[in-house]
Structure formats: structure tokens, C-alpha cells
Scaffold this active site. Sequence first.
Site, PDB file in Angstrom:
ATOM      1  CG  HIS A 158      -2.035  -1.017   1.108  1.00 58.34           C
ATOM      2  ND1 HIS A 158      -3.326  -0.689   0.790  1.00 58.34           N
ATOM      3  CD2 HIS A 158      -2.026  -2.368   1.238  1.00 58.34           C
ATOM      4  CE1 HIS A 158      -4.074  -1.785   0.739  1.00 58.34           C
ATOM      5  NE2 HIS A 158      -3.304  -2.825   1.022  1.00 58.34           N
ATOM      6  CG  ASP A 365       0.107   9.302   0.831  1.00 59.13           C
ATOM      7  OD1 ASP A 365       0.071   8.100   1.157  1.00 59.13           O
ATOM      8  OD2 ASP A 365      -0.595  10.176   1.364  1.00 59.13           O
TER       9      ASP A 365
END
Length: 468
Positions: A158, A365
Site C-alpha cells: 500500500h 504517499d
Amino acid sequence: MSRAFRLVAASNRVGPVKGAAAAGGLAVGLVDALRERGGLWFGWSGHVAARGKARLRSEKEEGMTLSTLDLTQHELDGYYNGFCNNCLWPLLHFRIDLTQFERRQLETYRRVNWRFAQALAKQLRPDDLVWVHDFHLIPLGDELRRRGVRQRIGFFLHTPFPPTEILCTLPAHEELMRTLFAYDLIGFQTDEDVRRFQEHVRRAYGGSARGGAVSAFGREVRVGAFPIGIDVDQVHRYAFTSPGNREWSRMRRVLRGRDQFIGVDRLDYSKGLLRRMDAFGRYLERHPKAHGKVILLQVAPVSRGSLESYRDFRRELEGEAARINGRFARFDWTPVHYLNRALPRRTLAGLYRASRVGIVTPMRDGMNLVAKEYVAAQDPADPGVLVLSRFAGAAQQMDEALLVNPYDGEEIAGAMHQARDMRLAERRRRHEALMRGLRDYDVGRWRRDFVAALAEGPAWRRTARKPR
Ligand code: ADP
């Protein structure tokens, strides 16, 4: 997909199932998939137990099985707080300066993965498809293989995958990366992450990459980009039905015609909060006419508060917010509103809708779901504008946002101005294009694509040669 199979998901935390929609992120995507196939979800229970008292629980909920294991305090410290959050998290977000490696913690991490594998292997059936999530469980697939598991196992990262120069600073990188080759398929958020992984394997281990396959350590693994999405209609519905709708109209009343910029992030150094505050200060400095007319609402619940790096960061951020308020506030206007807690997702959706500009400026991110939620919560007839960091995975799918370098306070301040000033026609054009992208690759497509890719293609058993 030709065969029927049961889906087994493994992630650090399990659930919630009932409140999955309320929890968002990973839970939304997984619960639907598991419900559909009567699946099994395995991971840490969230409980700490004394040594020898750690329990494995199993319960049925909404047609799926939840199987959870307790950890001891020692395990939690070494595995979760230690190796995961103090070493891997900063490293994967390119922050070598914050990365703390301790061999003892790596050993605990390996041991927890070993215990997880031991508990999970016993529950597997021959027709299972196993999907392992995130950096907490990198070695889980390898540990399962050591227990004779031959079913297909996929892994999804992720977070970002860092450049080889950064990864090579981790003393145990080879030991850790080698375990990834036990999987059939490794999914990343973006093509950039796939490319960095391929390059790392080539340069650090003399491996090779061909199309969607990467070989090293005598094994071949398939790789691909599967950008995680959101449930677009649900977020939109939340924003336009109560209680979200009520929060929206309350917020509008409170704002009294002022424009709101909104930031919503866990309090994490990767989210670019300090630079964002600084940029807002620059914006106010450059645009005196905006004084009294604009506020920045920053919602930032504490995260990983037991770690020193997080505590230091929080102090700094609060100092920066106070500095801006001290400098610019008037008796009838406070420019920065700072909420230090989590809010229900429905409330959040109403707040997104009430905000003229969404500010999402992480330094790095994996994806960033807040960027997508902000867009989905807008009124298509009068949408707000998204200012987005180029270094969020989401930027690769969201060209029509105002993309900025999160290290450049001047550029962010400029984008704040451009966003606030943008004409309706342009706002609508950008919003429409962004929504098309969100719908095209939503959370349902993310998990269907990953599961289909894992189920199809060559299986590990056939492609694998003996490990070195
Ligand atoms: P990360 O996974 O690093 O926290 P993402 O942006 O990908 O970052 O996901 C964050 C998720 O957490 C989003 O679904 C967002 O709505 C939710 N979230 C973030 N801040 C809050 C908050 N203050 N209250 C409730 N939910 C939040």
C-alpha cells in the site's frame, strides 16, 4: 476467472466488517470481496496478551470468517512499533533520516510473521487464493511456503516502493526482499513503484525484469500496478444526505461566505503538514485581501502517538499553526482551525463538500485516498478545486488537479490562490474529468483486477525453481 475459489485476506489489522464503510480504505475493498466469496480474513486481533496466553480467535460475521491472533507486548513493540513503524514506514516513504534499524526488532518482525503463518496455514483449503496486505507482512508468503502452502499467494504494497539507493541503506534489505519472491503476484500502487522495484532487483541482486515478470534468487514473480480507489457513489451520497448534508449546511453557516481550504490527514510526517502550514502563511502574506475571507481547516488525528518521532512532529505542527494565527488573526477571524481528532466519515464528507479547496500535499504517499474522497464529495454544479502533491500516487491518475511540489511552499501558495480564484467553467471541467477517472478505477475495480490477475496466469508451483 475459471475456477471457484475462496478468498483469504491477511493484513495487520482485521475488520471492522459492519462498520467497514465507516472505516474506509482497505476495509471497504476487502469486505465486499470477502462477503462475495465467503472468505477468511486473518490478522492481529488488536489485543495484547501475556506470554503463553496469546489466543487465536475465529468468528463468523456476515458470511465470512474472521481469524485473529493476539500479540504479546514484546511482539507489539518489536514488530509493530519497532520494525514496521520506526523502520519500514519511514524507509518506504524515502525518509532515511528517520529510519531506525535494530536487528532485534527485525527478528521479532520475522517471528510474528512466522507465528501468523503457522496459525494461517492450518486454516487454508486447497482451493484458496491468499491475498497478503502491506509492509507488516512481507515475509508471510515465504513463511507459508515453508509450511508447504502451494496455493496462489499475492502481495499488495500500500505504500510507495523507494529507489534502490534508499532501500539499500536497510542492513537487511536482501533478506527481506528475497521473501517477496515466494509470492505469485506482487501488486504496487503505481507504475513508478513497479519500475523502482524492477530496477532495485536488477541493480541490487543482479535479477532481471521482463514485461510483467521479475526474476531473482532463482524464482520468478509477476508484478503489476493496481491503484487503489474509493467507493465514489458512497462518498458522494455521504456528502449529500444527512448527517453529512447537515454538517455541510452547518459549516456553511459558520463560514458566513468565507472560503474554506481543507486538509485531512493522519498526523504523520509523510503528509507534508508543516510545509502546507507554511504555504498558507505565505499565501496570507501575499494576499492581504484574503484576510478575514479564507480559513484553513486542518483535521489531523494523532497517529502512532507512542513514537517519539511522531510526538516531536506534532509539537512542531502545533507551533506552526499557532505562529500563523498569532501573526494574522483578528478578533473576528482565526485563519487556521486545527482539529486534533478523527471524525465520522459522513461528517468528513460534508466538510469536504463545504470546502472550496482541498489541500493534499504529502511529501510522499502510496496513493492518498483523501484526494479522491474530496473530489467525490463535491457538488458537480459548483465543485471545489483539489491541490495535490506530485509525490502522491494519486497524482498519476489525477492530472486535472492542481499538481504541486510539496517541498515548494511558494508553489503551494500559488496553487491556493489559483484554486480559490478559478472560474466555475474551469472548475467544472476539471471536476468532471477527475470524476471520470475515479469511477473508471474505483475500489471494486482495484480488488477485482488484483484477484483476477492472481487467479489467472502461471502459478508459483509451476514457475518456481528450487530457491538458492
Ligand atoms: P493513510 O492510509 O496514509 O492514512 P490515505 O489518505 O490513503 O492515507 O487514507 C486515509 C483514510 O483515513 C481516508 O479514507 C480518510 O478519509 C481517513 N481519515 C483521515 N483523516 C481522518 C479523520 N480525521 N477522521 C476520519 N477519517 C480520517
